[in-house]
Design a protein around this motif. Structure first.
Motif, PDB file in Angstrom:
ATOM      1  N   PRO A 184       0.827  -1.212   0.000  1.00 20.01           N
ATOM      2  CA  PRO A 184       0.000   0.000   0.000  1.00 20.01           C
ATOM      3  C   PRO A 184       0.867   1.270   0.000  1.00 20.01           C
ATOM      4  CG  PRO A 184      -0.642  -1.490   1.788  1.00 20.01           C
ATOM      5  CD  PRO A 184       0.625  -2.025   1.223  1.00 20.01           C
ATOM      6  N   ASP A 185       0.321   2.349  -0.529  1.00 21.74           N
ATOM      7  CA  ASP A 185       1.097   3.601  -0.639  1.00 21.74           C
ATOM      8  C   ASP A 185       1.354   4.254   0.724  1.00 21.74           C
ATOM      9  OD1 ASP A 185      -1.490   4.362  -0.152  1.00 21.74           O
ATOM     10  OD2 ASP A 185      -1.732   5.573  -1.968  1.00 21.74           O
ATOM     11  N   SER A 186       0.714   3.744   1.781  1.00 21.99           N
ATOM     12  CA  SER A 186       0.954   4.318   3.113  1.00 21.99           C
ATOM     13  C   SER A 186       2.130   3.641   3.821  1.00 21.99           C
ATOM     14  CB  SER A 186      -0.307   4.166   3.970  1.00 21.99           C
ATOM     15  OG  SER A 186      -0.627   2.791   4.104  1.00 21.99           O
ATOM     16  N   ALA A 187       2.738   2.633   3.166  1.00 19.16           N
ATOM     17  CA  ALA A 187       3.726   1.787   3.855  1.00 19.16           C
ATOM     18  C   ALA A 187       4.996   2.547   4.234  1.00 19.16           C
ATOM     19  CB  ALA A 187       4.098   0.592   2.989  1.00 19.16           C
ATOM     20  N   THR A 226       1.351 -13.095  -7.588  1.00 19.29           N
ATOM     21  CA  THR A 226       1.499 -12.377  -6.315  1.00 19.29           C
ATOM     22  C   THR A 226       2.112 -13.288  -5.264  1.00 19.29           C
ATOM     23  OG1 THR A 226      -0.569 -11.265  -6.877  1.00 19.29           O
ATOM     24  CG2 THR A 226       0.263 -10.963  -4.631  1.00 19.29           C
ATOM     25  N   ALA A 227       3.274 -12.883  -4.745  1.00 16.97           N
ATOM     26  CA  ALA A 227       3.889 -13.672  -3.666  1.00 16.97           C
ATOM     27  C   ALA A 227       3.253 -13.311  -2.335  1.00 16.97           C
ATOM     28  CB  ALA A 227       5.389 -13.415  -3.625  1.00 16.97           C
ATOM     29  N   ALA A 228       3.037 -12.009  -2.115  1.00 15.56           N
ATOM     30  CA  ALA A 228       2.516 -11.581  -0.814  1.00 15.56           C
ATOM     31  C   ALA A 228       2.014 -10.146  -0.883  1.00 15.56           C
ATOM     32  CB  ALA A 228       3.613 -11.681   0.247  1.00 15.56           C
ATOM     33  N   LEU A 229       1.218  -9.795   0.116  1.00 20.20           N
ATOM     34  CA  LEU A 229       0.893  -8.399   0.391  1.00 20.20           C
ATOM     35  C   LEU A 229       1.642  -8.048   1.676  1.00 20.20           C
ATOM     36  CD1 LEU A 229      -0.995  -5.773   0.184  1.00 20.20           C
ATOM     37  CD2 LEU A 229      -2.526  -7.002   1.728  1.00 20.20           C
ATOM     38  N   MET A 230       2.327  -6.909   1.675  1.00 17.90           N
ATOM     39  CA  MET A 230       2.960  -6.434   2.922  1.00 17.90           C
ATOM     40  C   MET A 230       2.077  -5.334   3.478  1.00 17.90           C
ATOM     41  SD  MET A 230       7.031  -6.283   2.058  1.00 17.90           S
ATOM     42  CE  MET A 230       7.676  -6.337   3.739  1.00 17.90           C
ATOM     43  N   LEU A 231       1.545  -5.588   4.650  1.00 16.69           N
ATOM     44  CA  LEU A 231       0.540  -4.685   5.216  1.00 16.69           C
ATOM     45  C   LEU A 231       0.947  -4.270   6.619  1.00 16.69           C
ATOM     46  CD1 LEU A 231      -2.447  -3.664   4.797  1.00 16.69           C
ATOM     47  CD2 LEU A 231      -3.106  -5.635   6.155  1.00 16.69           C
ATOM     48  N   THR A 232       0.823  -2.994   6.906  1.00 18.19           N
ATOM     49  CA  THR A 232       1.079  -2.517   8.263  1.00 18.19           C
ATOM     50  C   THR A 232      -0.265  -2.341   8.957  1.00 18.19           C
ATOM     51  OG1 THR A 232       2.977  -1.313   7.385  1.00 18.19           O
ATOM     52  CG2 THR A 232       2.300  -0.771   9.616  1.00 18.19           C
ATOM     53  N   VAL A 239      -4.572   3.682  11.906  1.00 20.40           N
ATOM     54  CA  VAL A 239      -5.950   3.201  11.733  1.00 20.40           C
ATOM     55  C   VAL A 239      -5.954   1.683  11.605  1.00 20.40           C
ATOM     56  CG1 VAL A 239      -7.917   3.198  10.149  1.00 20.40           C
ATOM     57  CG2 VAL A 239      -6.754   5.349  10.707  1.00 20.40           C
ATOM     58  N   PHE A 240      -6.842   1.029  12.351  1.00 22.35           N
ATOM     59  CA  PHE A 240      -6.939  -0.430  12.276  1.00 22.35           C
ATOM     60  C   PHE A 240      -7.598  -0.836  10.958  1.00 22.35           C
ATOM     61  CE2 PHE A 240      -8.648  -4.670  13.066  1.00 22.35           C
ATOM     62  CZ  PHE A 240      -7.524  -5.283  13.583  1.00 22.35           C
ATOM     63  N   GLU A 241      -7.014  -1.825  10.303  1.00 24.19           N
ATOM     64  CA  GLU A 241      -7.522  -2.316   9.014  1.00 24.19           C
ATOM     65  C   GLU A 241      -8.714  -3.217   9.303  1.00 24.19           C
ATOM     66  OE1 GLU A 241      -8.163  -2.192   5.640  1.00 24.19           O
ATOM     67  OE2 GLU A 241      -6.104  -1.440   5.777  1.00 24.19           O
ATOM     68  N   ASN A 242      -9.948  -2.670   9.229  1.00 22.79           N
ATOM     69  CA  ASN A 242     -11.091  -3.464   9.694  1.00 22.79           C
ATOM     70  C   ASN A 242     -11.563  -4.521   8.685  1.00 22.79           C
ATOM     71  OD1 ASN A 242     -12.306  -1.795   7.910  1.00 22.79           O
ATOM     72  ND2 ASN A 242     -13.515  -0.643   9.412  1.00 22.79           N
ATOM     73  N   LEU A 258       0.049 -13.317   3.412  1.00 25.16           N
ATOM     74  CA  LEU A 258      -0.153 -12.004   4.038  1.00 25.16           C
ATOM     75  C   LEU A 258       0.988 -11.744   5.015  1.00 25.16           C
ATOM     76  CD1 LEU A 258      -1.681  -9.429   4.703  1.00 25.16           C
ATOM     77  CD2 LEU A 258      -3.212 -10.750   6.181  1.00 25.16           C
ATOM     78  N   TYR A 259       1.843 -10.757   4.674  1.00 16.71           N
ATOM     79  CA  TYR A 259       2.919 -10.323   5.564  1.00 16.71           C
ATOM     80  C   TYR A 259       2.427  -9.130   6.362  1.00 16.71           C
ATOM     81  CZ  TYR A 259       7.336  -8.902   7.504  1.00 16.71           C
ATOM     82  OH  TYR A 259       8.325  -8.592   8.403  1.00 16.71           O
ATOM     83  N   MET A 260       2.556  -9.178   7.673  1.00 14.72           N
ATOM     84  CA  MET A 260       2.199  -8.001   8.462  1.00 14.72           C
ATOM     85  C   MET A 260       3.439  -7.346   9.049  1.00 14.72           C
ATOM     86  SD  MET A 260      -0.484  -7.416  11.577  1.00 14.72           S
ATOM     87  CE  MET A 260       0.443  -6.852  13.008  1.00 14.72           C
ATOM     88  N   ASP A 261       3.595  -6.061   8.720  1.00 16.63           N
ATOM     89  CA  ASP A 261       4.617  -5.248   9.370  1.00 16.63           C
ATOM     90  C   ASP A 261       4.082  -4.964  10.773  1.00 16.63           C
ATOM     91  OD1 ASP A 261       5.992  -3.031  10.391  1.00 16.63           O
ATOM     92  OD2 ASP A 261       6.482  -2.288   8.389  1.00 16.63           O
ATOM     93  N   GLY A 262       4.705  -5.573  11.775  1.00 18.07           N
ATOM     94  CA  GLY A 262       4.188  -5.504  13.143  1.00 18.07           C
ATOM     95  C   GLY A 262       4.786  -4.383  13.968  1.00 18.07           C
ATOM     96  N   ALA A 263       5.358  -3.377  13.295  1.00 21.29           N
ATOM     97  CA  ALA A 263       5.979  -2.272  14.034  1.00 21.29           C
ATOM     98  C   ALA A 263       4.967  -1.557  14.926  1.00 21.29           C
ATOM     99  CB  ALA A 263       6.625  -1.288  13.070  1.00 21.29           C
TER     100      ALA A 263
END
Ligand SMILES: *Cc1c(COP(=O)(O)O)cnc(C)c1O
Length: 518
Positions: A184-187, A226-232, A239-242, A258-263
């Motif tokens: 996503p462009d917010s990453a 598509t190998a993965a989506l990297m999502l924060t 904002v929580f991704e509902n 689904l990769y989650m950036d857990g920062a």
């Protein structure tokens, strides 16, 4: 240290003045023959260094500063007063979770058996250290709801790299070479950098009007490449991704991960678990969420937790309990991506993160999350009438304003941040995330009291008034520091990392910057 009661623009400042404004380099205060140590007389035969080191032995050590012990102590102590630190006051650097580093962490990590443990110590003598590794792993697995974990990566970005290597190894084991990673462009900038370093094409996904994932657009985009989506999550605008479950389903239906950036786990710890909402692999930043030092005090630590399907690929070695009831390092894992770091990771940080986790316990961690979210929302409420709030979706652990109202007076987010220094605070994060032009990204963390938050709010409101009444005051800020505006581009692009001695015939003058020689 005396507090300065000077005023700027009519308001008392919280800052304390620097002890000294003119500290010379240690080389410049050096005088030949001085020593900061005293050794006992040599009681073993002297050996020629070249017999030990061969060609690597050096005849000369070059020019080193020569100072007495008190001179060097004073030098570094004075320099330390130029730093801002979480131990001095609030550090609202959004996305960085600059929380207090509890002293109990430091106490535990300095216990002799822990601090003096050596990585080459035999396993039979390292059972305590291995238990620390195992127990921290178990705690983090429980907190994230994942199946397994590696503690090896040394930072968040390094965790991303490791996590995407796991994803790549997983796809390769199934015989396919998927080409793309959607981001996503917010990453955070490290996400696309990670994907590229791991050999993937980055596909940019535009955020929707609420700053979240545009699920319909994602559905169009995901395919067998598509190998993965990297999502924060929560996202970089806090904002929580509902729609997270839906997003996971879309990816899994096409065999993508689904990769989650857990920062941003400081917003989720004890409340919800990525493993339960469909995440396959994620990293944690122990130097953010788990209170280990972040910044100058580091080093960092970026464990990667994943689901069972990725377990065979974890970096070696992995800690395992043997049939003898002892813990062992297992190196015999043929599908492993290999090592990502020397030895076992930043062990000292595991100790601190475990101390933090156990000291808080499950209820404490949950309370921490609630307090972090409450603090961010307190600031949001207290400032939303003076700073523009581009997304009014509910905030989690951080709040993102924009400088839209101040820009009409020629004042940008970076100027407001510089002025905040005069009020005794570390700046917030400026101009990030990129989806918010002129962003002011503020993350107070749970560490701050109501009193400190109010001081911050007062400072920010005062700056908003100054922006209308006396913009020049802000444009010239900071006024309270040793140096004011620096050329940040040159500092980043052409850092001067070495000092070179000038010949004795050309003594240093204040205008004579050694920089010119490099
Ligand atoms: C901090 C951060 C990272 C990178 O972590 P490092 O430990 O600095 O490498 C990645 N993503 C997000 C969202 C972050 O806030």
């Amino acid at each position: 240290m005396a507090t300065t009661e000077q005023t700027f623009g009519g308001t008392p400042r919280k800052v304390t003045a620097h002890l000294t404004q003119n500290e010379k380099l240690s080389f410049e205060i050096s005088s030949p023959g001085k020593k900061a140590y005293r050794l006992p007389p040599l009681d073993v035969p002297e050996v020629d260094p070249s017999t030990l080191l061969g060609e690597a032995a050096r005849e000369s050590t070059g020019t080193l500063p020569e100072l007495s012990e008190i001179e060097i102590i004073r030098h570094f102590t004075r320099l330390s007063t130029w730093n801002y630190a979480i131990d001095l006051g609030m550090y609202p650097l959004g996305s960085c979770t600059m929380k207090y580093n509890p002293r109990v962490n430091e106490f535990v990590s300095r216990l002799e058996g822990i601090a003096e443990a050596h990585p080459y110590q035999p396993e039979s003598l390292s059972q305590g250290s291995l238990q620390i590794v195992k127990l921290l792993q178990d705690c983090l697995i429980e907190i994230t709801g994942m199946d397994t974990i590696t503690l090896q990566p040394a930072a968040g970005a390094h965790g991303e790299f490791t996590g995407i290597l796991l994803a790549r190894a997983y796809h390769q084991s199934k015989g396919n070479t998927r080409k793309n990673i959607i981001i996503p462009d917010s990453a955070h900038g490290t996400n696309p950098a990670t994907a590229a370093v791991c050999g993937y094409q980055v596909i940019n996904l535009k955020s929707n009007a609420q700053g979240g994932i545009d699920v319909a657009a994602l559905e169009q985009m995901v395919n067998e490449d598509t190998a993965a989506l990297m999502l924060t999550n929560p996202s970089t605008i806090g904002v929580f991704e509902n729609q997270i479950h839906k997003i996971a389903d879309i990816l899994h239906a096409k065999g993508a991960l689904l990769y989650m950036d857990g920062a941003n786990m400081n917003a989720l710890c004890g409340k919800t678990r990525p493993g339960d909402f469909g995440v396959d692999v994620m990293h944690l930043n122990l130097h953010k969420t788990f209170s280990t030092p972040h910044g100058g005090g580091g080093p960092g630590s970026g464990p990667v937790a994943c689901k069972k399907i990725l377990e065979p690929f974890l970096p070696i070695p992995v800690v395992e309990e043997g049939s003898d009831g002892q813990l062992h390092w297992n190196y015999n894992r043929p599908q492993s991506v290999g090592r990502v770091r020397a030895f076992y990771g930043n062990f000292g940080m595991f100790v601190r993160a475990l101390a933090y986790t156990l000291a808080n316990g499950p209820d404490g961690l949950r309370q921490t999350t609630e307090d972090a979210v409450l603090n961010a929302n307190y600031i949001r409420k207290k400032l939303e009438d003076v700073y523009d709030l581009p997304y009014n979706t509910p905030s989690m652990h951080e709040v993102v304003f924009s400088d839209r109202r101040q820009v009409k007076n020629g004042i940008k987010t970076g100027d407001i941040a510089k002025r905040l220094i005069d009020y005794g605070f570390h700046p917030y994060t400026t101009a990030f995330p990129l989806i918010v032009p002129g962003a002011l990204m503020i993350e107070p963390t749970e560490s701050e009291s109501r009193e400190e938050l109010d001081l911050f709010v007062d400072a920010m409101r005062q700056i908003a008034r100054e922006a209308d009444e006396n913009p020049q005051l802000i444009l010239n800020a900071p006024h309270s520091t040793r140096v004011s505006r620096l050329d940040e581009t040159t500092a980043a692009r052409k850092p001067i990392l070495r000092w070179k001695a000038h010949p004795a015939s050309t003594p240093l003058t204040p205008d004579d910057t050694p920089a010119k020689e490099w």
